[in-house]
Design a protein around this motif. Structure first.
Motif, PDB file in Angstrom:
ATOM      1  N   PHE A  14       0.820  -1.208   0.000  1.00  0.00           N
ATOM      2  CA  PHE A  14       0.000   0.000   0.000  1.00  0.00           C
ATOM      3  C   PHE A  14       0.857   1.264   0.000  1.00  0.00           C
ATOM      4  CE2 PHE A  14      -1.976   3.365   2.560  1.00  0.00           C
ATOM      5  CZ  PHE A  14      -3.035   3.691   1.721  1.00  0.00           C
ATOM      6  N   LEU A  15       1.886   1.302   0.854  1.00  0.00           N
ATOM      7  CA  LEU A  15       2.747   2.481   0.929  1.00  0.00           C
ATOM      8  C   LEU A  15       3.555   2.666  -0.351  1.00  0.00           C
ATOM      9  CD1 LEU A  15       3.970   2.284   4.633  1.00  0.00           C
ATOM     10  CD2 LEU A  15       2.286   3.838   3.638  1.00  0.00           C
ATOM     11  N   ALA A  16       3.975   1.572  -0.981  1.00  0.00           N
ATOM     12  CA  ALA A  16       4.692   1.674  -2.250  1.00  0.00           C
ATOM     13  C   ALA A  16       3.783   2.241  -3.338  1.00  0.00           C
ATOM     14  CB  ALA A  16       5.229   0.312  -2.660  1.00  0.00           C
ATOM     15  N   ALA A  17       2.533   1.797  -3.373  1.00  0.00           N
ATOM     16  CA  ALA A  17       1.587   2.331  -4.359  1.00  0.00           C
ATOM     17  C   ALA A  17       1.304   3.807  -4.089  1.00  0.00           C
ATOM     18  CB  ALA A  17       0.291   1.531  -4.329  1.00  0.00           C
ATOM     19  N   ALA A  19       3.294   5.989  -2.665  1.00  0.00           N
ATOM     20  CA  ALA A  19       4.478   6.752  -3.059  1.00  0.00           C
ATOM     21  C   ALA A  19       4.560   6.864  -4.582  1.00  0.00           C
ATOM     22  CB  ALA A  19       5.738   6.094  -2.512  1.00  0.00           C
ATOM     23  N   GLY A  20       4.242   5.799  -5.284  1.00  0.00           N
ATOM     24  CA  GLY A  20       4.259   5.843  -6.747  1.00  0.00           C
ATOM     25  C   GLY A  20       3.242   6.814  -7.311  1.00  0.00           C
ATOM     26  N   PHE A  21       2.015   6.795  -6.785  1.00  0.00           N
ATOM     27  CA  PHE A  21       0.991   7.731  -7.256  1.00  0.00           C
ATOM     28  C   PHE A  21       1.361   9.171  -6.914  1.00  0.00           C
ATOM     29  CE2 PHE A  21      -2.022   4.012  -7.002  1.00  0.00           C
ATOM     30  CZ  PHE A  21      -2.119   3.878  -8.370  1.00  0.00           C
ATOM     31  N   SER A  22       1.950   9.374  -5.751  1.00  0.00           N
ATOM     32  CA  SER A  22       2.362  10.713  -5.358  1.00  0.00           C
ATOM     33  C   SER A  22       3.448  11.248  -6.285  1.00  0.00           C
ATOM     34  CB  SER A  22       2.863  10.687  -3.920  1.00  0.00           C
ATOM     35  OG  SER A  22       3.373  11.936  -3.558  1.00  0.00           O
ATOM     36  N   ASN A  23       4.404  10.426  -6.620  1.00  0.00           N
ATOM     37  CA  ASN A  23       5.469  10.856  -7.526  1.00  0.00           C
ATOM     38  C   ASN A  23       4.950  11.054  -8.938  1.00  0.00           C
ATOM     39  OD1 ASN A  23       7.371  10.850  -5.513  1.00  0.00           O
ATOM     40  ND2 ASN A  23       8.008   8.760  -5.914  1.00  0.00           N
ATOM     41  N   ALA A  24       4.038  10.218  -9.387  1.00  0.00           N
ATOM     42  CA  ALA A  24       3.487  10.359 -10.736  1.00  0.00           C
ATOM     43  C   ALA A  24       2.615  11.609 -10.856  1.00  0.00           C
ATOM     44  CB  ALA A  24       2.682   9.122 -11.100  1.00  0.00           C
ATOM     45  N   ASN A  25       2.066  12.066  -9.762  1.00  0.00           N
ATOM     46  CA  ASN A  25       1.170  13.222  -9.767  1.00  0.00           C
ATOM     47  C   ASN A  25       1.841  14.480 -10.300  1.00  0.00           C
ATOM     48  OD1 ASN A  25      -1.265  14.509  -9.252  1.00  0.00           O
ATOM     49  ND2 ASN A  25      -0.572  15.174  -7.243  1.00  0.00           N
ATOM     50  N   ILE A  26       3.153  14.616 -10.146  1.00  0.00           N
ATOM     51  CA  ILE A  26       3.817  15.832 -10.606  1.00  0.00           C
ATOM     52  C   ILE A  26       3.989  15.846 -12.128  1.00  0.00           C
ATOM     53  CG2 ILE A  26       5.000  16.195  -8.428  1.00  0.00           C
ATOM     54  CD1 ILE A  26       7.539  15.172  -9.684  1.00  0.00           C
TER      55      ILE A  26
END
Length: 111
Positions: A14-17, A19-26
């Motif tokens: 869950f935390l990896a997903a 973090a991935g969505f947060s980074n992709a958001n930019i």
């Protein structure tokens, strides 16, 4: 595998997903720059600061805020961040009054 092991594994996933969505958001706004420029009647070059600003903000957050988690109490840091975000959202929810408080120009009147 025990229940505790499954819980830790699912939490890690869950935390990896997250973090991935947060980074992709930019990067989500880059394909939309042409549409944003057309919507506001601006050139693509004039709205190209948007991805640069989001990436700069992300980089500044990594450089300035992440080390604070090692030096300050994390609970106090999370509370302070929550309070600042809450006050910013409230300020921006004021609509036209927000440009006076934050200094951001209000471009909706020119549309």
């Amino acid at each position: 595998m025990s229940d505790k092991g499954r819980g830790i594994r699912s939490l890690t996933l869950f935390l990896a997903a997250a973090a991935g969505f947060s980074n992709a958001n930019i990067y989500y706004n880059q394909p939309l720059l042409g549409h944003m420029a057309h919507s506001y009647g601006e050139s693509v070059n004039s709205v190209s600061f948007i991805p640069a600003a989001t990436q700069l903000g992300f980089a500044l957050g990594l450089v300035l805020l992440v080390p604070l988690g090692d030096t300050l109490d994390r609970r106090k840091l999370i509370r302070a961040g929550s309070r600042s975000r809450r006050s910013l959202v409230f300020t921006l929810s004021l609509g036209w009054k927000a440009r006076i408080i934050t200094g951001f120009p209000d471009n909706t009147a020119s549309c």
